[in-house]
Scaffold this motif. Sequence first.
Motif, PDB file in Angstrom:
ATOM      1  N   ASP A  62       0.798  -1.218   0.000  1.00 31.34           N
ATOM      2  CA  ASP A  62       0.000   0.000   0.000  1.00 31.34           C
ATOM      3  C   ASP A  62       0.834   1.272   0.000  1.00 31.34           C
ATOM      4  O   ASP A  62       0.293   2.382   0.088  1.00 31.34           O
ATOM      5  N   GLY A  63       2.171   1.124  -0.090  1.00 27.87           N
ATOM      6  CA  GLY A  63       3.038   2.295  -0.146  1.00 27.87           C
ATOM      7  C   GLY A  63       3.477   2.813   1.195  1.00 27.87           C
ATOM      8  O   GLY A  63       4.165   3.836   1.260  1.00 27.87           O
ATOM      9  N   SER A  64       3.104   2.139   2.289  1.00 27.84           N
ATOM     10  CA  SER A  64       3.467   2.614   3.616  1.00 27.84           C
ATOM     11  C   SER A  64       4.617   1.792   4.183  1.00 27.84           C
ATOM     12  O   SER A  64       4.914   0.693   3.707  1.00 27.84           O
ATOM     13  N   GLY A  65       5.251   2.323   5.224  1.00 29.70           N
ATOM     14  CA  GLY A  65       6.312   1.588   5.892  1.00 29.70           C
ATOM     15  C   GLY A  65       7.667   1.776   5.228  1.00 29.70           C
ATOM     16  O   GLY A  65       7.853   2.585   4.321  1.00 29.70           O
ATOM     17  N   ARG A  69      13.904   1.057  -0.721  1.00 28.14           N
ATOM     18  CA  ARG A  69      15.091   1.873  -0.917  1.00 28.14           C
ATOM     19  C   ARG A  69      15.953   1.206  -1.967  1.00 28.14           C
ATOM     20  O   ARG A  69      15.966  -0.024  -2.102  1.00 28.14           O
ATOM     21  N   ILE A  70      16.702   1.999  -2.714  1.00 29.48           N
ATOM     22  CA  ILE A  70      17.660   1.428  -3.662  1.00 29.48           C
ATOM     23  C   ILE A  70      18.604   0.482  -2.939  1.00 29.48           C
ATOM     24  O   ILE A  70      18.852  -0.649  -3.394  1.00 29.48           O
ATOM     25  N   ALA A 146       3.314  12.015  -9.858  1.00 28.54           N
ATOM     26  CA  ALA A 146       2.605  10.785 -10.188  1.00 28.54           C
ATOM     27  C   ALA A 146       2.167  10.054  -8.927  1.00 28.54           C
ATOM     28  O   ALA A 146       1.030   9.565  -8.834  1.00 28.54           O
ATOM     29  N   ALA A 147       3.049   9.981  -7.929  1.00 28.24           N
ATOM     30  CA  ALA A 147       2.726   9.307  -6.679  1.00 28.24           C
ATOM     31  C   ALA A 147       1.579  10.009  -5.957  1.00 28.24           C
ATOM     32  O   ALA A 147       0.714   9.354  -5.365  1.00 28.24           O
ATOM     33  N   HIS A 188       1.273   1.670  -6.410  1.00 29.97           N
ATOM     34  CA  HIS A 188       1.618   2.232  -5.106  1.00 29.97           C
ATOM     35  C   HIS A 188       3.116   2.185  -4.823  1.00 29.97           C
ATOM     36  O   HIS A 188       3.570   2.809  -3.850  1.00 29.97           O
ATOM     37  N   THR A 189       3.889   1.484  -5.640  1.00 31.81           N
ATOM     38  CA  THR A 189       5.339   1.526  -5.440  1.00 31.81           C
ATOM     39  C   THR A 189       5.906   2.906  -5.771  1.00 31.81           C
ATOM     40  O   THR A 189       7.025   3.220  -5.351  1.00 31.81           O
ATOM     41  N   LEU A 190       5.143   3.726  -6.497  1.00 27.93           N
ATOM     42  CA  LEU A 190       5.605   5.090  -6.759  1.00 27.93           C
ATOM     43  C   LEU A 190       5.784   5.863  -5.460  1.00 27.93           C
ATOM     44  O   LEU A 190       6.651   6.731  -5.365  1.00 27.93           O
ATOM     45  N   ALA A 191       4.972   5.538  -4.437  1.00 27.15           N
ATOM     46  CA  ALA A 191       5.131   6.209  -3.141  1.00 27.15           C
ATOM     47  C   ALA A 191       6.502   5.922  -2.557  1.00 27.15           C
ATOM     48  O   ALA A 191       7.114   6.786  -1.919  1.00 27.15           O
ATOM     49  N   GLY A 192       7.015   4.703  -2.770  1.00 26.26           N
ATOM     50  CA  GLY A 192       8.331   4.354  -2.276  1.00 26.26           C
ATOM     51  C   GLY A 192       9.443   5.062  -3.018  1.00 26.26           C
ATOM     52  O   GLY A 192      10.490   5.379  -2.438  1.00 26.26           O
ATOM     53  N   GLN A 193       9.238   5.336  -4.300  1.00 30.09           N
ATOM     54  CA  GLN A 193      10.300   5.950  -5.089  1.00 30.09           C
ATOM     55  C   GLN A 193      10.558   7.411  -4.722  1.00 30.09           C
ATOM     56  O   GLN A 193      11.609   7.954  -5.057  1.00 30.09           O
TER      57      GLN A 193
END
Length: 242
Positions: A62-65, A69-70, A146-147, A188-193
């Motif tokens: 869900d993009g949380s937590g 990270r690279i 986008a995120a 939702h991985t865009l939130a991580g980026q």
Amino acid sequence: MPSCTVNGYSMEFVEAGQGEPVVLIHGSLNDYRYWAPQMEPLGAAYRVVAPSLRHYWPERWDGSGEGFRIDQHVEDMAAFLAALGQGPVRLIGHSRGGHIAFRLAERHPGLIGRLVLAEPGGELDESLGGAPVAGPGRQAQAFAEAAALVKSGDVEGGLRRFAEHTGGPGAWEKRSETRKTIGRDNAHTLAGQIDERRRPSPAPRPRASGCRRCWCMAPIPSRASSPSLMRWRGRCRASPDG
């Protein structure tokens, strides 16, 4: 579906063929399904393995937590390659996966026998002709926009913004329904980026003479359905010490 536990995370993957290993790392908004057209042709000559990175489909993140990270993806892939137990691999990374492959070779050169970077993503530092950037670069700004759209519930709008930044106007509409489905599943991985802490790519430091590992900056074929990706030859440099 086979999986491999690395750094406390169950990483799922697909594989085909037998022989020396070829490992494929997908890019942003993708997962192991991106490589479906390459699996059969590459599997005719190699054991080809394509994992999904941490928090990508089939996980429904869900993009949380933490954990997106690279550096985390680099260390996950290092553990994954070691777990294969077949010695140095042929490694292909596309887009964001190309940056991860670059960092893998930089930090864990003993795990890699050959390296292909297909349209590697990210900024370049000054040693590769890049210019210093004050604050977030254009790519980071586009990905943040986008995120934000995805987080607001406008998944299609967020994916369109991302696609048009990387592929120009109309890029989202031009994608196949299969590619769109993969993008939606990973939106939702865009939130991580946004905070993935990707540093600009530096020029590699030379190794001792006779090293067979090399950096290959490769254009990915527009119809990526054949082993032509593996046959590309271009300007190569010795890989860094890591």
